[in-house]
Design a protein around this motif. Structure first.
Motif, PDB file in Angstrom:
ATOM      1  N   THR A  59      -1.956   3.776  -6.634  1.00  0.00           N
ATOM      2  CA  THR A  59      -2.961   3.259  -5.693  1.00  0.00           C
ATOM      3  C   THR A  59      -4.173   2.676  -6.414  1.00  0.00           C
ATOM      4  OG1 THR A  59      -3.632   5.539  -5.465  1.00  0.00           O
ATOM      5  CG2 THR A  59      -2.502   4.582  -3.604  1.00  0.00           C
ATOM      6  N   VAL A  60      -4.450   3.198  -7.604  1.00  0.00           N
ATOM      7  CA  VAL A  60      -5.598   2.660  -8.344  1.00  0.00           C
ATOM      8  C   VAL A  60      -5.361   1.189  -8.684  1.00  0.00           C
ATOM      9  CG1 VAL A  60      -6.986   2.874 -10.427  1.00  0.00           C
ATOM     10  CG2 VAL A  60      -6.211   4.931  -9.231  1.00  0.00           C
ATOM     11  N   ASP A  61      -4.148   0.905  -9.179  1.00  0.00           N
ATOM     12  CA  ASP A  61      -3.806  -0.486  -9.489  1.00  0.00           C
ATOM     13  C   ASP A  61      -3.847  -1.344  -8.230  1.00  0.00           C
ATOM     14  OD1 ASP A  61      -3.352   0.456 -11.947  1.00  0.00           O
ATOM     15  OD2 ASP A  61      -1.152   0.411 -11.818  1.00  0.00           O
ATOM     16  N   PHE A  62      -3.331  -0.779  -7.183  1.00  0.00           N
ATOM     17  CA  PHE A  62      -3.290  -1.500  -5.920  1.00  0.00           C
ATOM     18  C   PHE A  62      -4.697  -1.940  -5.524  1.00  0.00           C
ATOM     19  CE2 PHE A  62      -3.835  -1.340  -1.310  1.00  0.00           C
ATOM     20  CZ  PHE A  62      -2.848  -2.201  -0.865  1.00  0.00           C
ATOM     21  N   LYS A  63      -5.609  -0.999  -5.552  1.00  0.00           N
ATOM     22  CA  LYS A  63      -6.985  -1.308  -5.175  1.00  0.00           C
ATOM     23  C   LYS A  63      -7.573  -2.357  -6.117  1.00  0.00           C
ATOM     24  CE  LYS A  63      -7.710   3.416  -3.725  1.00  0.00           C
ATOM     25  NZ  LYS A  63      -7.763   3.595  -2.307  1.00  0.00           N
ATOM     26  N   LYS A  65      -1.784   1.664  12.722  1.00  0.00           N
ATOM     27  CA  LYS A  65      -1.328   2.225  11.443  1.00  0.00           C
ATOM     28  C   LYS A  65      -2.554   2.716  10.685  1.00  0.00           C
ATOM     29  CE  LYS A  65       2.827  -0.085  11.982  1.00  0.00           C
ATOM     30  NZ  LYS A  65       2.613  -1.326  12.656  1.00  0.00           N
ATOM     31  N   ASP A  66      -2.895   3.954  10.918  1.00  0.00           N
ATOM     32  CA  ASP A  66      -4.216   4.432  10.532  1.00  0.00           C
ATOM     33  C   ASP A  66      -4.525   4.397   9.042  1.00  0.00           C
ATOM     34  OD1 ASP A  66      -4.663   4.722  13.138  1.00  0.00           O
ATOM     35  OD2 ASP A  66      -4.363   6.900  13.205  1.00  0.00           O
ATOM     36  N   SER A  67      -3.592   4.887   8.221  1.00  0.00           N
ATOM     37  CA  SER A  67      -3.953   4.959   6.808  1.00  0.00           C
ATOM     38  C   SER A  67      -4.023   3.571   6.192  1.00  0.00           C
ATOM     39  CB  SER A  67      -3.002   5.862   6.037  1.00  0.00           C
ATOM     40  OG  SER A  67      -1.685   5.476   6.282  1.00  0.00           O
ATOM     41  N   THR A  68      -3.179   2.662   6.687  1.00  0.00           N
ATOM     42  CA  THR A  68      -3.256   1.290   6.180  1.00  0.00           C
ATOM     43  C   THR A  68      -4.582   0.655   6.586  1.00  0.00           C
ATOM     44  OG1 THR A  68      -0.878   1.084   6.392  1.00  0.00           O
ATOM     45  CG2 THR A  68      -2.103  -0.947   6.125  1.00  0.00           C
ATOM     46  N   PHE A  79       0.835  -1.201   0.000  1.00  0.00           N
ATOM     47  CA  PHE A  79       0.000   0.000   0.000  1.00  0.00           C
ATOM     48  C   PHE A  79       0.872   1.254   0.000  1.00  0.00           C
ATOM     49  CE2 PHE A  79      -2.248   3.078   2.896  1.00  0.00           C
ATOM     50  CZ  PHE A  79      -3.032   3.623   1.885  1.00  0.00           C
ATOM     51  N   ILE A  80       1.859   1.247   0.860  1.00  0.00           N
ATOM     52  CA  ILE A  80       2.712   2.430   0.960  1.00  0.00           C
ATOM     53  C   ILE A  80       3.520   2.619  -0.310  1.00  0.00           C
ATOM     54  CG2 ILE A  80       4.709   3.364   2.201  1.00  0.00           C
ATOM     55  CD1 ILE A  80       3.351   2.265   4.735  1.00  0.00           C
ATOM     56  N   ARG A  81       3.948   1.536  -0.897  1.00  0.00           N
ATOM     57  CA  ARG A  81       4.669   1.638  -2.148  1.00  0.00           C
ATOM     58  C   ARG A  81       3.774   2.231  -3.236  1.00  0.00           C
ATOM     59  NH1 ARG A  81       7.550  -3.406  -4.945  1.00  0.00           N
ATOM     60  NH2 ARG A  81       5.424  -3.821  -5.585  1.00  0.00           N
ATOM     61  N   SER A  82       2.510   1.806  -3.237  1.00  0.00           N
ATOM     62  CA  SER A  82       1.610   2.331  -4.260  1.00  0.00           C
ATOM     63  C   SER A  82       1.373   3.823  -4.063  1.00  0.00           C
ATOM     64  CB  SER A  82       0.292   1.561  -4.272  1.00  0.00           C
ATOM     65  OG  SER A  82      -0.538   1.999  -3.227  1.00  0.00           O
ATOM     66  N   LEU A  83       1.395   4.252  -2.813  1.00  0.00           N
ATOM     67  CA  LEU A  83       1.260   5.690  -2.563  1.00  0.00           C
ATOM     68  C   LEU A  83       2.462   6.427  -3.147  1.00  0.00           C
ATOM     69  CD1 LEU A  83       0.080   5.892   1.166  1.00  0.00           C
ATOM     70  CD2 LEU A  83      -1.270   6.326  -0.886  1.00  0.00           C
TER      71      LEU A  83
END
Ligand code: ADP
Ligand code: MG
Length: 468
Positions: free
Chosen positions: A220-224, A244-247, A211-215
């Motif tokens: 992030t679109v691909d990640f999702k 870890k809130d955003s995750t 997730f953090i890498r995609s950010l």
């Protein structure tokens, strides 16, 4: 020209620097937890020290970015506490060793160097799914009272072809009791029986890392998309994303969208959803919505069953007496039990002698001692109430008179020191008290020990009696 004051001193200071690093990294380890420590801190190599700056290196750029973003402040602070001269820690990339640590080694199979193979299949599987340990199948899982419910639930999920029988399936239990084994078993089963379904298995740490890498890479679109095309999503050790809130936020959305589409989710953790600290309320309630299955601590019968099954697989001739002895003595968890058996067998093969009770005791003396010393909260409560001459029931009662409150605090303190129980677990065993009460007790006792030597001796005596 470089000044002489620089690295030329390092020769003599190197030992000191190393010792400081040992201290700093140990502190960081207790702060960030074992998984993060293994992934990010352990690979750090200390190179030298100059003008208040420690020079350290990691093997890849990605690691450097991560460590700098997440740990550089903590590193500098901790180091400063040990050596006031240090102002900062400079981290560079130097691919000289530990090349394999380029990505966090998060899956059980790879960590322990077991044989692991990735199965061929859909792209997304290869892209985001962690490899599965080939030994972690239903066939090789020994079922007994403590795990029969979790096992049955896992089988149901594995065998369901369309509508998820319960969503999510939440498996929880202590370390080494078979959570990862059961989740892999579900994945193997589905891959075998329904190869067209996409099963994605990964640890929560890996999820966060992705997730953090995609950010960072703005993907992030691909990640999702990747996650949302899974038929079955399994996230192991979800306690990792506590706090870890955003995750958590991203996980929550992925979770909801999969559930809405009728996909199956399987989650494992070391505690029940409500006991996970640092988890958002709405996530906890979603996790509680499905089936929550607890894997309990092993019983003697289960341990013996597991040993018999493993001995059979090892094709080793092991006297039943030895297996019974091990089942009796090694009570912590299955991983340790397996480790003990492997050691006994390896030793016998190495020295070319038969396995006997004596050789077993000999080979495992350190492990046996450690297991002997394990104390329960109940024993602590009993011992402490006897020592202070109060009723055992006062350990649970609401009475707040100093004469009972103090011994209760001592018992909580010892429970924290001598067992592996978490603060909420300890609180619960003391008349359902809050974990903050336990925290307070631990601090109070520490404080009193500092001030009052007689009290300190008392606590020390109790500890020694309990460790016996
Ligand atoms: P956890 O994920 O709960 O920490 P694991 O699933 O990694 O634990 O299990 C630790 C080890 O113990 C693994 O090698 C696993 O195969 C073994 N194990 C655990 N429970 C059983 C069981 N009931 N039968 C056979 N092996 C087991
Ligand atoms: Mg596990």
């Amino acid at each position: 020209m470089k000044s002489k004051a620089g690295y030329s001193d390092v020769g003599t200071d190197k030992e000191a620097l190393k010792a400081e690093w040992a201290e700093v990294s140990e502190k960081l380890r207790s702060e960030v937890g074992e998984a993060a420590y293994q992934s990010w801190i352990r690979p750090i190599a200390i190179r030298g020290f100059q003008d208040g700056v420690v020079r350290a290196s990691v093997p890849t750029r990605f690691m450097r970015d991560w460590v700098v973003a997440h740990y550089s402040e903590a590193l500098a602070d901790l180091w400063q506490a040990v050596n006031a001269e240090i102002r900062s820690v400079d981290i560079v990339v130097q691919a000289e060793r530990a090349l394999k640590a380029a990505e966090p080694a998060e899956d059980a199979g790879q960590e322990s160097g077991k044989t692991v193979f990735a199965s061929p299949g859909a792209d997304i599987r290869n892209e985001i799914c962690a490899p599965l340990d080939r030994r972690f199948t239903f066939d090789q899982f020994v079922v007994g009272k403590p795990n029969e419910f979790a096992y049955a639930a896992a089988r149901r999920v594995a065998e369901a072809s369309k509508v998820p029988p319960f969503n999510p399936l939440f498996l929880y239990g202590g370390v080494g009791l078979g959570k990862t084994h059961l989740t892999h078993a579900i994945a193997w089963h589905i891959r075998q029986e329904a190869p067209s379904r996409t099963v994605v298995y990964l640890s929560a740490e890996k999820f966060m890392y992705r997730f953090i890498r995609s950010l960072r890479e703005k993907t992030t679109v691909d990640f999702k998309e990747q996650f949302r095309s899974a038929d079955v999503l399994m996230i192991d050790d979800v306690q990792f994303i506590a706090g870890k809130d955003s995750t958590q936020e991203e996980f929550f959305h992925t979770f909801n969208s999969l559930v809405d589409q009728g996909r199956q989710i399987v989650i494992s953790a070391d505690k029940s959803p409500s006991d996970l600290e640092g988890m958002e309320e709405r996530l906890v309630s979603r996790l509680n919505c499905g089936l929550v299955a607890d894997i309990h601590a092993t019983t003697y019968e289960l341990r013996l069953g597991i040993l018999q099954s493993k001995a059979h697989q090892l094709v080793a001739r092991i006297p039943e007496k030895v297996l019974e002895f091990l089942a009796h003595k090694i009570t912590s968890n299955v991983r340790e039990l397996e480790g003990a058996l492997n050691r006994v067998v390896a030793h016998a093969q190495l020295v070319g002698r038969d396995i006997t009770l004596e050789s077993t005791q000999d080979v495992l003396h350190d492990l046996l001692r450690a297991n002997d010393r394990r104390v329960t909260i109940e024993e602590i409560q009993k011992q402490v109430s006897q020592h202070f001459n109060i009723r055992l029931s006062d350990m649970h009662s609401a009475r707040r008179a100093r004469s009972v409150a103090r011994p209760r605090q001592v018992a909580m303190y010892l429970a924290k020191q001598l067992t592996t129980r978490s603060l909420p677990e300890i609180g619960r065993k003391f008349g359902n008290r809050d974990h903050t009460t336990v925290m307070h007790a631990v601090r109070k006792v520490d404080e009193l020990k500092e001030r009052d030597t007689a009290f300190a001796e008392d606590v020390e005596l109790l500890r020694r009696m309990l460790e016996g």
